[in-house]
Design a protein around this motif. Structure first.
Motif, short mmCIF file in Angstrom:
data_model
loop_
_atom_site.label_atom_id
_atom_site.label_comp_id
_atom_site.label_asym_id
_atom_site.label_seq_id
_atom_site.Cartn_x
_atom_site.Cartn_y
_atom_site.Cartn_z
N GLU A 44 0.85 -1.19 0.00
CA GLU A 44 0.00 0.00 0.00
C GLU A 44 0.88 1.24 0.00
OE1 GLU A 44 -3.84 1.78 2.49
OE2 GLU A 44 -2.96 -0.16 3.04
N SER A 45 0.45 2.25 -0.75
CA SER A 45 1.18 3.51 -0.81
C SER A 45 0.62 4.51 0.18
CB SER A 45 1.11 4.10 -2.22
OG SER A 45 1.79 3.27 -3.15
N VAL A 46 1.52 5.16 0.90
CA VAL A 46 1.15 6.27 1.78
C VAL A 46 1.39 7.55 0.98
CG1 VAL A 46 1.53 7.37 4.01
CG2 VAL A 46 1.92 4.90 3.75
N THR A 47 0.32 8.21 0.58
CA THR A 47 0.44 9.35 -0.33
C THR A 47 0.22 10.69 0.36
OG1 THR A 47 -1.88 9.15 -0.95
CG2 THR A 47 -0.28 7.96 -2.30
N GLY A 48 -0.32 10.67 1.57
CA GLY A 48 -0.60 11.89 2.31
C GLY A 48 -0.53 11.63 3.80
N ALA A 49 -1.31 12.38 4.57
CA ALA A 49 -1.24 12.28 6.04
C ALA A 49 -2.55 11.81 6.65
CB ALA A 49 -0.84 13.63 6.62
N THR A 50 -3.39 11.10 5.89
CA THR A 50 -4.72 10.73 6.39
C THR A 50 -4.88 9.25 6.69
OG1 THR A 50 -5.57 10.43 4.14
CG2 THR A 50 -5.76 12.63 5.12
N ALA A 96 4.89 14.58 1.32
CA ALA A 96 3.94 14.78 2.41
C ALA A 96 3.42 13.47 3.00
CB ALA A 96 2.77 15.62 1.92
N SER A 97 3.95 12.32 2.57
CA SER A 97 3.52 11.04 3.12
C SER A 97 3.82 10.99 4.62
CB SER A 97 4.25 9.89 2.43
OG SER A 97 3.97 9.86 1.05
N GLN A 98 2.82 10.66 5.42
CA GLN A 98 3.05 10.68 6.87
C GLN A 98 2.01 9.84 7.60
OE1 GLN A 98 2.47 14.32 9.70
NE2 GLN A 98 4.60 14.38 9.01
N TRP A 99 2.46 9.13 8.64
CA TRP A 99 1.58 8.50 9.60
C TRP A 99 1.56 9.38 10.84
CZ3 TRP A 99 2.82 2.52 9.73
CH2 TRP A 99 2.27 1.92 8.57
N PHE A 126 12.52 14.12 -1.02
CA PHE A 126 12.47 13.33 0.21
C PHE A 126 11.10 13.37 0.89
CE2 PHE A 126 16.81 15.15 -0.10
CZ PHE A 126 17.48 13.98 -0.40
N VAL A 127 10.82 12.28 1.64
CA VAL A 127 9.71 12.30 2.60
C VAL A 127 10.12 13.27 3.71
CG1 VAL A 127 8.41 10.96 4.28
CG2 VAL A 127 9.05 9.92 2.09
N THR A 128 9.29 14.25 3.96
CA THR A 128 9.66 15.29 4.93
C THR A 128 9.73 14.73 6.34
OG1 THR A 128 8.57 16.94 3.55
CG2 THR A 128 9.06 17.56 5.82
N LYS A 129 8.69 14.00 6.74
CA LYS A 129 8.63 13.44 8.10
C LYS A 129 7.70 12.23 8.04
CE LYS A 129 8.73 16.54 11.28
NZ LYS A 129 8.34 17.60 12.26
N GLY A 130 8.25 11.03 8.09
CA GLY A 130 7.48 9.82 7.80
C GLY A 130 6.45 9.44 8.85
N ILE A 131 6.89 9.21 10.08
CA ILE A 131 5.99 8.80 11.17
C ILE A 131 6.23 9.74 12.34
CG2 ILE A 131 5.27 6.94 12.69
CD1 ILE A 131 6.40 4.94 10.72
N THR A 138 17.58 5.05 -0.34
CA THR A 138 18.29 4.18 -1.29
C THR A 138 19.29 4.96 -2.12
OG1 THR A 138 16.44 4.45 -2.83
CG2 THR A 138 16.46 2.47 -1.45
N THR A 139 19.05 6.25 -2.33
CA THR A 139 19.99 7.09 -3.08
C THR A 139 20.05 8.46 -2.40
OG1 THR A 139 18.39 8.15 -4.57
CG2 THR A 139 19.21 5.96 -5.21
N SER A 140 20.86 9.34 -2.95
CA SER A 140 20.99 10.68 -2.38
C SER A 140 19.76 11.54 -2.63
CB SER A 140 22.22 11.38 -2.96
OG SER A 140 22.11 11.49 -4.37
N THR A 141 18.82 11.04 -3.43
CA THR A 141 17.60 11.81 -3.70
C THR A 141 16.33 11.06 -3.36
OG1 THR A 141 17.59 11.06 -6.01
CG2 THR A 141 18.70 13.15 -5.52
N ALA A 142 16.43 9.89 -2.77
CA ALA A 142 15.25 9.10 -2.43
C ALA A 142 15.37 8.58 -1.01
CB ALA A 142 15.09 7.93 -3.40
N GLY A 143 14.58 9.16 -0.12
CA GLY A 143 14.62 8.76 1.27
C GLY A 143 13.82 9.71 2.13
N ALA A 144 14.04 9.63 3.44
CA ALA A 144 13.32 10.47 4.38
C ALA A 144 14.28 11.45 5.06
CB ALA A 144 12.65 9.61 5.45
N LEU A 145 13.89 12.71 5.09
CA LEU A 145 14.66 13.68 5.87
C LEU A 145 14.57 13.33 7.35
CD1 LEU A 145 13.71 17.01 4.07
CD2 LEU A 145 15.90 15.79 3.96
#
Length: 204
Positions: free
Chosen positions: A86-92, A123-126, A148-153, A171-178
């Motif tokens: 499942e994809s987390v696409t927002g904060a809901t 903006a993906s966030q739990w 980047f994902v700004t703030k995941g959980i 996984t790379t310098s441009t794909a991950g979570a801040l």
């Protein structure tokens, strides 16, 4: 000498106490606290042939739908089944979360069919603002988006636990979570244990 003289033998007035917290998960099944019930099973593909009735009658295709069936304060469980993605696409996604919910992934989170949640937008966030919630046995991937994902959980309520999960931060310098996981000032007694966290060295 009669067995009445031995603790927990015939004639004993009590059973041995074993604290199991959120429950016990084995290859053969799960054991949960007496007050809890399995509120829902989650699998993105829905029902499949030969599902047992207890699973087939309680299948949801999203975590949000499964959480909606939990009762607050009873330790109800949402079991996320192997093969779920499942994809987390927002904060809901956690809007239906209630106090005491257990979100448990079935099987090993190290396997390629582990129940997986992909954070796919900045903006993906739990938002974990309910107390005594347990997240266990999931694969969480924060590396599925650029930028980047700004703030995941974000945990802001007391008594929550993350244990036994596999967490991919980058996984790379441009794909991950801040920030992959943030524990706020209100999240007292937070437990983070037995998780496998990995990411590309030197990403940030």
């Amino acid at each position: 000498m009669g067995t009445d003289n031995f603790a927990y033998a015939y004639g004993s007035q009590d059973l041995p106490w074993l604290g199991i917290g959120a429950g016990i998960k084995t290859e053969a099944g799960m054991v949960f606290p007496a007050s809890a019930r399995v509120a829902a099973y989650v699998r993105s593909t829905g029902r499949v042939d030969l599902d047992p009735p207890e699973i087939g009658n309680r299948i949801d295709t999203t975590l949000a739908a499964g959480l909606k069936k939990c009762r607050a304060g009873y330790g109800d469980i949402v079991v996320v089944l192997p093969g779920h993605s499942e994809s987390v696409t927002g904060a809901t996604m956690m809007d239906n979360l209630v106090n005491g919910t257990r979100i448990i992934g079935w099987g090993s989170p190290m396997q390629d069919d582990a129940p997986t949640f992909n954070f796919t937008a900045a903006a993906s966030q739990w938002i974990m603002d309910n107390k005594n919630v347990v997240i266990r046995g999931l694969k969480l991937k924060f590396s599925m988006t650029t930028p980047f994902v700004t703030k995941g959980i974000v945990f802001t309520a007391a008594g929550c636990t993350m244990s036994g999960n596999v967490i991919e931060t980058a996984t790379t310098s441009t794909a991950g979570a801040l920030i992959a996981i943030e524990v706020g000032s209100g999240a007292s007694q937070f437990t983070f244990s037995g998780n496998y966290v990995y990411g590309t060295i030197g990403t940030f």
